[in-house]
Scaffold this motif. Structure first.
Motif, PDB file in Angstrom:
ATOM      1  N   GLN A  44       0.863  -1.168  -0.031  1.00 56.35           N
ATOM      2  CA  GLN A  44      -0.133   0.028  -0.010  1.00 56.35           C
ATOM      3  C   GLN A  44       0.903   1.293   0.054  1.00 56.35           C
ATOM      4  O   GLN A  44       0.468   2.291  -0.562  1.00 56.35           O
ATOM      5  CB  GLN A  44      -1.034   0.082   1.261  1.00 56.35           C
ATOM      6  N   ALA A  48       0.757   4.172  -2.709  1.00 55.99           N
ATOM      7  CA  ALA A  48       0.338   5.497  -2.211  1.00 55.99           C
ATOM      8  C   ALA A  48       1.549   6.477  -2.901  1.00 55.99           C
ATOM      9  O   ALA A  48       1.289   7.608  -3.343  1.00 55.99           O
ATOM     10  CB  ALA A  48       0.326   5.453  -0.751  1.00 55.99           C
ATOM     11  N   VAL A  53      -0.420   9.770  -2.739  1.00 51.79           N
ATOM     12  CA  VAL A  53      -1.300  10.177  -1.589  1.00 51.79           C
ATOM     13  C   VAL A  53      -0.958   9.268  -0.226  1.00 51.79           C
ATOM     14  O   VAL A  53       0.248   8.445  -0.439  1.00 51.79           O
ATOM     15  CB  VAL A  53      -2.752   9.225  -2.073  1.00 51.79           C
ATOM     16  N   GLN A  55      -0.761   6.278   2.538  1.00 59.73           N
ATOM     17  CA  GLN A  55      -1.222   4.841   2.796  1.00 59.73           C
ATOM     18  C   GLN A  55      -2.606   4.592   2.853  1.00 59.73           C
ATOM     19  O   GLN A  55      -3.288   3.732   2.418  1.00 59.73           O
ATOM     20  CB  GLN A  55      -0.124   4.140   3.392  1.00 59.73           C
ATOM     21  N   GLU A  57      -5.139   6.271   2.370  1.00 59.05           N
ATOM     22  CA  GLU A  57      -6.126   6.421   1.261  1.00 59.05           C
ATOM     23  C   GLU A  57      -5.957   5.128   0.391  1.00 59.05           C
ATOM     24  O   GLU A  57      -7.122   4.828  -0.334  1.00 59.05           O
ATOM     25  CB  GLU A  57      -5.703   7.765   0.338  1.00 59.05           C
ATOM     26  N   LYS A  60      -8.373   2.905   1.952  1.00 60.70           N
ATOM     27  CA  LYS A  60      -9.713   3.274   1.817  1.00 60.70           C
ATOM     28  C   LYS A  60     -10.337   3.063   0.462  1.00 60.70           C
ATOM     29  O   LYS A  60     -11.264   2.556   0.253  1.00 60.70           O
ATOM     30  CB  LYS A  60     -10.171   4.989   1.867  1.00 60.70           C
ATOM     31  N   ILE A  61      -9.520   3.115  -0.665  1.00 64.10           N
ATOM     32  CA  ILE A  61      -9.667   2.815  -2.076  1.00 64.10           C
ATOM     33  C   ILE A  61     -10.300   1.361  -2.330  1.00 64.10           C
ATOM     34  O   ILE A  61     -11.099   0.746  -2.743  1.00 64.10           O
ATOM     35  CB  ILE A  61      -8.837   3.324  -3.126  1.00 64.10           C
ATOM     36  N   ARG A  64     -13.454   0.310  -0.653  1.00 68.44           N
ATOM     37  CA  ARG A  64     -14.626   0.853  -1.267  1.00 68.44           C
ATOM     38  C   ARG A  64     -15.605   0.040  -1.886  1.00 68.44           C
ATOM     39  O   ARG A  64     -15.145  -0.805  -2.602  1.00 68.44           O
ATOM     40  CB  ARG A  64     -14.526   2.137  -2.266  1.00 68.44           C
ATOM     41  N   THR A  71     -10.817   7.265 -10.525  1.00 68.53           N
ATOM     42  CA  THR A  71     -10.265   6.987  -9.418  1.00 68.53           C
ATOM     43  C   THR A  71      -9.630   5.401  -9.764  1.00 68.53           C
ATOM     44  O   THR A  71      -8.642   5.150  -9.212  1.00 68.53           O
ATOM     45  CB  THR A  71     -10.946   7.028  -8.241  1.00 68.53           C
TER      46      THR A  71
END
Length: 109
Positions: A44, A48, A53, A55, A57, A60-61, A64, A71
């Motif tokens: 990750q 990232a 961004v 880690q 984020e 989260k991706i 989802r 994205t």
């Protein structure tokens, strides 16, 4: 006493080997984003950094169930792939072109 994997699997029947191979192919065709990242030996943190961004984020991706196509495209691109979107019907699969050149539509050359 520990035994080698080859030793454990050498007596598997041809039919069972075919079932195992078919299951393996199915599993390789369907992966969650986190599984795909791990299969590509990416962390990750590395992903990232590539995306610029944090880690958290990436986490989260990966968790989802709904996100923007852009994205998902950037996420896949950062892993070295390209995103294709298809509609699958009983008799055929159609690639949806609206999303295939999203970058070119946003930044025409």
């Amino acid at each position: 006493m520990a035994r080698k994997f080859e030793e454990l699997t050498k007596n598997i029947s041809k039919e069972r080997r075919e079932r195992i191979d078919a299951k393996k192919e199915l599993l390789l065709k369907e992966m969650e984003l986190a599984e795909l990242r791990q299969a590509l030996s990416l962390t990750q943190s590395t992903l990232a950094e590539t995306l610029g961004v944090g880690q958290a984020e990436i986490s989260k991706i990966e968790n989802r169930t709904d996100m923007f196509v852009g994205t998902l495209r950037r996420f896949i691109k950062a892993m070295g792939g390209d995103l294709e979107i298809r509609a699958v019907f009983p008799d055929r699969a159609i690639t949806i072109k609206n999303f295939s050149s999203l970058k070119e539509k946003v930044n025409p050359s």
